[in-house]
Design an enzyme around this catalytic site. Structure first.
Site, PDB file in Angstrom:
ATOM      1  N   ASP A  43     -28.598 -29.666  58.210  1.00  0.00           N
ATOM      2  CA  ASP A  43     -29.737 -29.166  57.438  1.00  0.00           C
ATOM      3  C   ASP A  43     -30.836 -30.226  57.419  1.00  0.00           C
ATOM      4  O   ASP A  43     -30.552 -31.406  57.215  1.00  0.00           O
ATOM      5  CB  ASP A  43     -29.277 -28.840  56.015  1.00  0.00           C
ATOM      6  CG  ASP A  43     -30.264 -27.999  55.248  1.00  0.00           C
ATOM      7  OD1 ASP A  43     -31.438 -28.403  55.144  1.00  0.00           O
ATOM      8  OD2 ASP A  43     -29.867 -26.942  54.740  1.00  0.00           O
ATOM      9  N   ASN A  59     -26.137 -17.482  50.547  1.00  0.00           N
ATOM     10  CA  ASN A  59     -27.054 -16.784  49.646  1.00  0.00           C
ATOM     11  C   ASN A  59     -27.558 -15.490  50.268  1.00  0.00           C
ATOM     12  O   ASN A  59     -27.814 -15.436  51.467  1.00  0.00           O
ATOM     13  CB  ASN A  59     -28.256 -17.679  49.325  1.00  0.00           C
ATOM     14  CG  ASN A  59     -27.847 -19.001  48.716  1.00  0.00           C
ATOM     15  OD1 ASN A  59     -26.941 -19.073  47.910  1.00  0.00           O
ATOM     16  ND2 ASN A  59     -28.507 -20.071  49.123  1.00  0.00           N
ATOM     17  N   GLN A 110     -31.837 -17.294  48.711  1.00  0.00           N
ATOM     18  CA  GLN A 110     -32.024 -17.230  50.161  1.00  0.00           C
ATOM     19  C   GLN A 110     -33.496 -17.452  50.481  1.00  0.00           C
ATOM     20  O   GLN A 110     -34.364 -16.770  49.950  1.00  0.00           O
ATOM     21  CB  GLN A 110     -31.547 -15.880  50.713  1.00  0.00           C
ATOM     22  CG  GLN A 110     -31.574 -15.805  52.215  1.00  0.00           C
ATOM     23  CD  GLN A 110     -31.035 -14.485  52.765  1.00  0.00           C
ATOM     24  OE1 GLN A 110     -30.830 -13.522  52.045  1.00  0.00           O
ATOM     25  NE2 GLN A 110     -30.811 -14.455  54.069  1.00  0.00           N
ATOM     26  N   HIS A 125     -26.698 -17.196  57.141  1.00  0.00           N
ATOM     27  CA  HIS A 125     -26.206 -18.537  57.425  1.00  0.00           C
ATOM     28  C   HIS A 125     -25.302 -18.988  56.291  1.00  0.00           C
ATOM     29  O   HIS A 125     -25.385 -18.491  55.174  1.00  0.00           O
ATOM     30  CB  HIS A 125     -27.344 -19.543  57.643  1.00  0.00           C
ATOM     31  CG  HIS A 125     -28.301 -19.658  56.497  1.00  0.00           C
ATOM     32  ND1 HIS A 125     -29.245 -18.701  56.190  1.00  0.00           N
ATOM     33  CD2 HIS A 125     -28.467 -20.651  55.587  1.00  0.00           C
ATOM     34  CE1 HIS A 125     -29.947 -19.091  55.146  1.00  0.00           C
ATOM     35  NE2 HIS A 125     -29.491 -20.262  54.757  1.00  0.00           N
ATOM     36  N   HIS A 127     -23.876 -22.467  54.323  1.00  0.00           N
ATOM     37  CA  HIS A 127     -24.041 -23.898  54.084  1.00  0.00           C
ATOM     38  C   HIS A 127     -22.653 -24.530  53.935  1.00  0.00           C
ATOM     39  O   HIS A 127     -21.801 -23.992  53.232  1.00  0.00           O
ATOM     40  CB  HIS A 127     -24.791 -24.154  52.771  1.00  0.00           C
ATOM     41  CG  HIS A 127     -26.204 -23.707  52.765  1.00  0.00           C
ATOM     42  ND1 HIS A 127     -27.255 -24.570  52.970  1.00  0.00           N
ATOM     43  CD2 HIS A 127     -26.760 -22.475  52.574  1.00  0.00           C
ATOM     44  CE1 HIS A 127     -28.389 -23.908  52.894  1.00  0.00           C
ATOM     45  NE2 HIS A 127     -28.115 -22.631  52.658  1.00  0.00           N
TER      46      HIS A 127
END
Length: 139
Positions: free
Chosen positions: A32, A88, A95, A101, A103
């Protein structure tokens, strides 16, 4: 499938540079760019879908298996004390990029963001809980 204006689709296509830690035919996993912790990574399916509601079950199952594999690898390599798997759906749920996606956020004893996912608990009466339970039961 690809969405033209999706930043994750552009990352997957190599149009935007990323720090890739894993890639196969179905997924690209990157660090990230705004990490919550050392090693914070994102699992990105290569086929675009907005969220959990749109992803096909086979891809979702593969993402979960990949999350487990990467979590074990992170624990071994980063010596983290725990790990959050976070996903999310919708703006109200946090989100910000509308490409499914997951995390993977390693957690370390004493780190400054350990309360990042701490929320205030709500209270419901037994009757409210019973009604919610009945409404959510899959028959």
């Amino acid at each position: 499938m690809r969405e033209e204006n999706c930043i994750f689709c552009k990352i997957i296509a190599g149009e935007i540079p990323s720090r890739t830690i894993y890639e196969d035919d179905d997924f690209k996993v990157i660090l990230d760019v705004n990490p919550a912790a050392k090693g914070h990574a994102l699992i990105l399916p290569k086929n675009h879908c907005k969220n959990l509601y749109e992803i096909d079950e086979q891809t979702l199952a593969k993402a979960a298996a990949l999350a487990k594999k990467l979590a074990s690898h992170m624990k071994e390599q980063l010596q983290c004390d725990g790990l959050n798997v976070l996903q999310n759906n919708g703006e109200v749920a946090g989100q910000t990029v509308f490409h499914f996606h997951m995390h993977l956020i390693p957690r370390y004893v004493g780190m400054k963001n350990n309360d990042l996912l701490n929320w205030t608990h709500e209270e419901f009466t037994d009757e409210e809980q019973d009604a919610i339970c009945e409404k959510l039961q899959i028959k």
